[in-house]
Write a protein that holds these residues in place. Structure first.
Motif, PDB file in Angstrom:
ATOM      1  N   SER A   1      -2.880  11.237 -36.522  1.00 30.55           N
ATOM      2  CA  SER A   1      -1.423  10.419 -36.103  1.00 30.55           C
ATOM      3  C   SER A   1      -0.694  10.656 -37.278  1.00 30.55           C
ATOM      4  N   SER A   2      -0.574  11.660 -38.086  1.00 26.28           N
ATOM      5  CA  SER A   2       0.644  11.909 -39.155  1.00 26.28           C
ATOM      6  C   SER A   2       1.458  13.557 -38.168  1.00 26.28           C
ATOM      7  N   TYR A   3       1.513  13.485 -37.244  1.00 28.10           N
ATOM      8  CA  TYR A   3       1.625  14.608 -36.344  1.00 28.10           C
ATOM      9  C   TYR A   3       2.332  14.156 -34.872  1.00 28.10           C
ATOM     10  N   ALA A   4       3.362  14.446 -34.787  1.00 25.76           N
ATOM     11  CA  ALA A   4       3.787  14.126 -33.528  1.00 25.76           C
ATOM     12  C   ALA A   4       4.250  15.606 -32.337  1.00 25.76           C
TER      13      ALA A   4
ATOM     14  N   THR B   1       6.431  10.460 -30.091  1.00 25.77           N
ATOM     15  CA  THR B   1       6.252  10.812 -31.806  1.00 25.77           C
ATOM     16  C   THR B   1       5.249  10.061 -32.073  1.00 25.77           C
ATOM     17  N   SER B   2       4.739  10.423 -33.690  1.00 27.65           N
ATOM     18  CA  SER B   2       3.058  10.435 -33.929  1.00 27.65           C
ATOM     19  C   SER B   2       2.769   9.175 -33.669  1.00 27.65           C
TER      20      SER B   2
ATOM     21  N   ASN C   1      -4.721   8.003 -30.552  1.00 25.18           N
ATOM     22  CA  ASN C   1      -4.857   8.420 -32.394  1.00 25.18           C
ATOM     23  C   ASN C   1      -6.016   8.055 -32.495  1.00 25.18           C
TER      24      ASN C   1
ATOM     25  N   ALA D   1       1.001  20.913 -32.556  1.00 21.21           N
ATOM     26  CA  ALA D   1       1.091  20.029 -33.462  1.00 21.21           C
ATOM     27  C   ALA D   1       2.360  19.797 -34.434  1.00 21.21           C
TER      28      ALA D   1
ATOM     29  N   ARG E   1       4.092  18.576 -38.236  1.00 18.84           N
ATOM     30  CA  ARG E   1       3.452  17.370 -39.594  1.00 18.84           C
ATOM     31  C   ARG E   1       4.715  16.763 -39.944  1.00 18.84           C
ATOM     32  N   THR E   2       4.836  15.124 -39.717  1.00 15.30           N
ATOM     33  CA  THR E   2       6.162  14.654 -40.229  1.00 15.30           C
ATOM     34  C   THR E   2       5.514  13.228 -40.610  1.00 15.30           C
TER      35      THR E   2
ATOM     36  N   SER F   1       6.986   7.963 -38.178  1.00 18.15           N
ATOM     37  CA  SER F   1       5.931   7.565 -37.296  1.00 18.15           C
ATOM     38  C   SER F   1       7.422   7.508 -35.640  1.00 18.15           C
TER      39      SER F   1
END
Length: 127
Positions: A30-33, A52-53, A74, A98, A100-101, A104
């Motif tokens: 859930s931290s990845y777009a 988006t994530s 997710n 993926a 990392r972002t 959200s």
């Protein structure tokens, strides 16, 4: 570290549908777009869709709008690409990626924005 495994590719007739899945390892999905790209031999890898994530927003290039839909679950660490009204020119290897972002709401459409890639799944559309 995220490992991505695509599935769901195959041979389909023009006008048909396929749903691709991309399963991600790890507990921080859930931290990845997420995004989908495709590539044919001899050509650049092409952006297909992004999400988006949180899953709250999606983005498509104009050429994909209306036929392709990206979504994610997710809880299952999985992102999907629903492809409808397929055309022979959609034939390609499809990759999920993926990014990392910490936001959200960020969405990415460039290959260079993505940190991890799957191995790809072949989609062939016959005429």
């Amino acid at each position: 570290q995220v490992q991505l495994v695509e599935s769901g590719g195959g041979l389909v007739q023009a006008g048909g549908s396929l749903r691709l899945s991309c399963a991600a390892s790890g507990r921080t999905f859930s931290s990845y777009a997420m995004g989908w790209f495709r590539q044919v031999p001899g050509k650049e890898r092409e952006f297909v869709a992004a999400i988006t994530s949180s899953g709250g927003s999606t983005y498509y290039p104009n050429s994909m709008k209306g036929r392709f839909t990206i979504s994610r679950d997710n809880a299952k660490n999985t992102v999907y690409l629903q492809m409808n009204s397929l055309k022979p020119e959609d034939t390609a290897v499809y990759y999920c990626a993926a990014a990392r972002t910490f936001s959200s709401r960020r969405i990415f459409s460039s290959r260079g924005d993505y940190d991890y890639w799957g191995q790809g799944t072949q989609v062939t559309v016959s005429s």
